[in-house]
Scaffold this motif. Structure first.
Motif, mmCIF file in Angstrom:
data_model
loop_
_atom_site.group_PDB
_atom_site.id
_atom_site.type_symbol
_atom_site.label_atom_id
_atom_site.label_comp_id
_atom_site.label_asym_id
_atom_site.label_seq_id
_atom_site.Cartn_x
_atom_site.Cartn_y
_atom_site.Cartn_z
ATOM 1 N N ALA A 153 -3.391 16.237 11.658
ATOM 2 C CA ALA A 153 -4.057 16.495 10.375
ATOM 3 C C ALA A 153 -3.717 17.888 9.848
ATOM 4 C CB ALA A 153 -5.570 16.336 10.531
ATOM 5 N N GLN A 154 -3.431 18.817 10.764
ATOM 6 C CA GLN A 154 -3.117 20.188 10.344
ATOM 7 C C GLN A 154 -1.774 20.291 9.620
ATOM 8 O OE1 GLN A 154 -3.477 22.849 13.733
ATOM 9 N NE2 GLN A 154 -5.189 21.658 14.541
ATOM 10 N N TRP A 155 -0.943 19.277 9.728
ATOM 11 C CA TRP A 155 0.361 19.321 9.069
ATOM 12 C C TRP A 155 0.274 19.032 7.574
ATOM 13 C CZ3 TRP A 155 4.601 21.509 10.690
ATOM 14 C CH2 TRP A 155 4.765 21.739 12.050
ATOM 15 N N ALA A 156 -0.909 18.697 7.105
ATOM 16 C CA ALA A 156 -1.053 18.321 5.692
ATOM 17 C C ALA A 156 -0.577 19.416 4.746
ATOM 18 C CB ALA A 156 -2.512 17.968 5.397
ATOM 19 N N ARG A 157 -0.766 20.677 5.118
ATOM 20 C CA ARG A 157 -0.348 21.792 4.261
ATOM 21 C C ARG A 157 0.936 22.450 4.765
ATOM 22 N NH1 ARG A 157 -6.127 22.424 3.774
ATOM 23 N NH2 ARG A 157 -6.769 22.229 1.590
ATOM 24 N N ARG A 158 1.660 21.755 5.643
ATOM 25 C CA ARG A 158 2.886 22.326 6.198
ATOM 26 C C ARG A 158 4.097 21.429 5.974
ATOM 27 N NH1 ARG A 158 0.203 23.906 12.044
ATOM 28 N NH2 ARG A 158 -1.438 25.275 11.228
ATOM 29 N N ILE A 159 3.993 20.508 5.041
ATOM 30 C CA ILE A 159 5.137 19.669 4.696
ATOM 31 C C ILE A 159 5.987 20.471 3.715
ATOM 32 C CG2 ILE A 159 5.904 17.493 3.707
ATOM 33 C CD1 ILE A 159 3.213 16.297 4.577
ATOM 34 N N ALA A 197 0.813 -1.222 0.000
ATOM 35 C CA ALA A 197 0.000 0.000 0.000
ATOM 36 C C ALA A 197 0.843 1.267 0.000
ATOM 37 C CB ALA A 197 -0.911 0.005 1.225
ATOM 38 N N SER A 198 2.141 1.130 0.221
ATOM 39 C CA SER A 198 2.992 2.287 0.506
ATOM 40 C C SER A 198 3.070 3.281 -0.641
ATOM 41 C CB SER A 198 4.399 1.812 0.874
ATOM 42 O OG SER A 198 5.246 2.879 1.143
ATOM 43 N N ARG A 199 3.317 2.813 -1.849
ATOM 44 C CA ARG A 199 3.548 3.733 -2.959
ATOM 45 C C ARG A 199 2.294 4.557 -3.275
ATOM 46 N NH1 ARG A 199 7.628 4.055 -6.506
ATOM 47 N NH2 ARG A 199 8.478 2.072 -5.754
ATOM 48 N N ALA A 200 1.151 3.911 -3.331
ATOM 49 C CA ALA A 200 -0.083 4.640 -3.643
ATOM 50 C C ALA A 200 -0.430 5.629 -2.527
ATOM 51 C CB ALA A 200 -1.237 3.665 -3.857
ATOM 52 N N TRP A 201 -0.193 5.232 -1.294
ATOM 53 C CA TRP A 201 -0.505 6.126 -0.171
ATOM 54 C C TRP A 201 0.416 7.350 -0.183
ATOM 55 C CZ3 TRP A 201 -4.350 7.249 2.751
ATOM 56 C CH2 TRP A 201 -4.169 7.943 3.948
ATOM 57 N N ALA A 202 1.690 7.161 -0.483
ATOM 58 C CA ALA A 202 2.622 8.286 -0.542
ATOM 59 C C ALA A 202 2.239 9.263 -1.648
ATOM 60 C CB ALA A 202 4.049 7.788 -0.750
ATOM 61 N N ARG A 203 1.645 8.764 -2.744
ATOM 62 C CA ARG A 203 1.231 9.636 -3.850
ATOM 63 C C ARG A 203 -0.085 10.362 -3.563
ATOM 64 N NH1 ARG A 203 2.716 5.248 -7.513
ATOM 65 N NH2 ARG A 203 0.493 4.752 -7.644
ATOM 66 N N THR A 204 -0.830 9.885 -2.572
ATOM 67 C CA THR A 204 -2.095 10.527 -2.203
ATOM 68 C C THR A 204 -1.814 11.914 -1.620
ATOM 69 O OG1 THR A 204 -3.090 8.369 -1.684
ATOM 70 C CG2 THR A 204 -4.170 10.317 -0.768
ATOM 71 N N GLU A 256 -5.744 14.825 1.600
ATOM 72 C CA GLU A 256 -6.636 13.663 1.553
ATOM 73 C C GLU A 256 -6.260 12.661 2.632
ATOM 74 O OE1 GLU A 256 -7.123 11.929 -2.319
ATOM 75 O OE2 GLU A 256 -7.166 13.880 -3.326
ATOM 76 N N ARG A 257 -4.958 12.487 2.858
ATOM 77 C CA ARG A 257 -4.525 11.598 3.947
ATOM 78 C C ARG A 257 -5.036 12.124 5.283
ATOM 79 N NH1 ARG A 257 0.908 11.714 1.063
ATOM 80 N NH2 ARG A 257 1.650 13.107 2.713
#
Length: 482
Positions: free
Chosen positions: A116-122, A56-63, A67-68
């Motif tokens: 979840a708030q880190w989604a836009r802070r990577i 599942a790793s590759r598809a999840w990393a591309r998500t 969305e994650r």
């Protein structure tokens, strides 16, 4: 909507039994009743979970990260809606009193919401190149497959503490809950299943550490290992991780000093010292393990401290007492042996000192809230982590002596200071050799801070920006027009 308990390994989105068919009994520490049977997993189960996470790793990393993060937010909503149900599970398997169990559920929801708030802070960096027509980029990318090893003292919140940042950062994860308290992690996995998390992104495998844990840690498929547990477990993880040079983050407990200066508010200090020692039956890595009191106020502080300890309510976790049972028979016997050894070495018992007796304490793992004094810094009870409802009171002569005794430890997680003197505060900030220093307050730690320790308390850490970065590695990109 009530969530029904699902029992089994959660691997690749399916609930399955152990490959060998054997099971482990989960016991209620308040009365020794068996409340569930969970799979006693082995190497085959661990490998199956790692295979699912890898697939599942590759598809999840591309998500996309947003969305994650959305899955975490949905699960947090469900946790808050089912607060009492999850608190009941924690009480049943771990023995935590009702209000403390509710606090743990809310803490788990907060972990999910915060991360979840880190989604836009990577974020990464753009570096100026020495070459014409070239740019250098440094990206933050997921490790791949994470293994999360969970302790028994906070089975739900620590699971969330590891799962949340791992998933937002783009990793997949295999969780191994402690065999004594596996139900909370299973229920959390069932919530992720309910909100539609893709198969294999989160997996849970139950079993003992020497079987499942060793197989997970020692696999070449494991890219990052995050453990909250004992020093012994941390050493074993590092040894096994060395085989494949896997990245590790270890939080391994503490021996927190609690310094009370002559100018402190003694009522506040005594109340907070009792809370920091006896919360969750003393089974907290940041617990007040060594209470150092200035000799000029040692007796009045001791009197106030004892009054509060003697008023602690011990009983059935469902009645919401101050103190519940120890988590298991081995843990009860360990604390009992440590107190006996302290008395043998010369300690004096001011309160408690042994097991609870009489109904309803004839069943379960009950130990009296205990206070010891007449201690020498060389005694085992002062050197070793107790992880139980036993307080040690020691005097100090001046602030130099307090700092020296506080720092004289193999551990370095948390330290506490109660004083009104700004000079003492500044010295403590600079001279206390601990990853966390609390001034005129106690824990729990903040989700947006950084929970880290020195020496035997581990390497790496959890929470906040620095904890989130644990779950990402860096990749350097050279972009040339030529």
């Amino acid at each position: 909507m009530k969530q029904e308990m699902k029992i089994g390994h959660f691997i690749g989105g399916e609930w399955i039994s152990a490959a060998g068919g054997s099971s482990i009994a989960v016991e209620n520490p308040a009365n020794c009743d068996v409340i569930a049977e969970v799979p006693a997993g082995g190497k085959a189960d661990a490998e199956k979970a790692l295979d699912a996470a890898s697939a599942a790793s590759r598809a999840w990393a591309r998500t996309p990260a947003v969305e994650r993060a959305a899955y975490l937010q949905k699960v947090a909503v469900l946790l808050r809606e089912r607060l009492d149900s999850f608190a009941t599970t924690i009480m049943a398997e771990q023995g935590k009193p009702l209000s403390q169990a509710r606090g743990e559920v809310l803490g788990a929801a907060q972990q999910l919401e915060y991360h979840a708030q880190w989604a836009r802070r990577i974020e990464g960096d753009a570096i100026a190149s020495d070459n014409v027509g070239e740019h250098i980029l440094i990206l933050r990318v997921p490790y791949g497959v994470v293994v999360g090893l969970i302790p028994w003292n906070y089975p739900l919140s620590v699971t969330a503490r590891k799962v949340a940042p791992a998933l937002v950062a783009g990793n997949t994860i295999v969780v191994k809950p402690h065999e004594v308290t596996p139900l909370s992690a299973m229920r959390l996995a069932a919530l992720f299943e309910e909100v539609g998390l893709p198969r294999g992104v989160l997996n849970v495998v139950t079993g003992i550490g020497t079987e499942v844990g060793e197989a997970l840690v020692g696999s070449i498929k494991t890219n990052l290992i995050t453990l909250t547990g004992s020093v012994r477990a941390g050493r074993e993880v590092m040894r096994r991780a060395a085989d494949h040079i896997s990245q590790v983050s270890l939080e391994l407990g503490g021996k927190a000093p609690f310094i009370v200066c002559e100018d402190a508010d003694l009522d506040l200090a005594a109340e907070r010292a009792v809370f920091a020692r006896f919360r969750n039956c003393g089974q907290v890595c940041t617990s007040n393990e060594r209470t150092y009191v200035h000799q000029s106020v040692f007796q009045p502080f001791t009197d106030k401290f004892l009054d509060r300890v003697r008023s602690l309510r011990v009983g059935d976790p469902q009645s919401d007492p101050d103190v519940g049972p120890k988590v298991s028979r081995p843990e009860l016997e360990k604390v009992e042996a440590m107190v006996a050894r302290a008395v043998e070495q010369g300690a004096r018992v001011l309160a408690g000192g042994g097991r609870m007796t009489g109904a309803p304490f004839d069943r379960g793992h009950w130990f009296q809230p205990t206070v010891l004094t007449d201690l020498d810094p060389s005694m085992d009870i002062v050197r070793q982590e107790v992880f139980g409802p036993v307080a040690s009171l020691l005097p100090f002569s001046d602030f130099d002596d307090a700092l020296r005794q506080a720092n004289d430890s193999d551990y370095g997680l948390s330290a506490y200071l109660f004083t009104r003197d700004y000079r003492n505060v500044m010295r403590a900030i600079n001279e206390l050799e601990f990853g966390e220093v609390y001034v005129n307050r106690v824990g729990p730690e903040a989700v947006n801070a950084y929970h880290t320790g020195y020496r035997l308390s581990g390497i790496g850490g959890d929470d906040g920006r620095y904890g989130f970065e644990t779950y990402m590695r860096k990749k350097t990109i050279y972009l040339s027009a030529n």
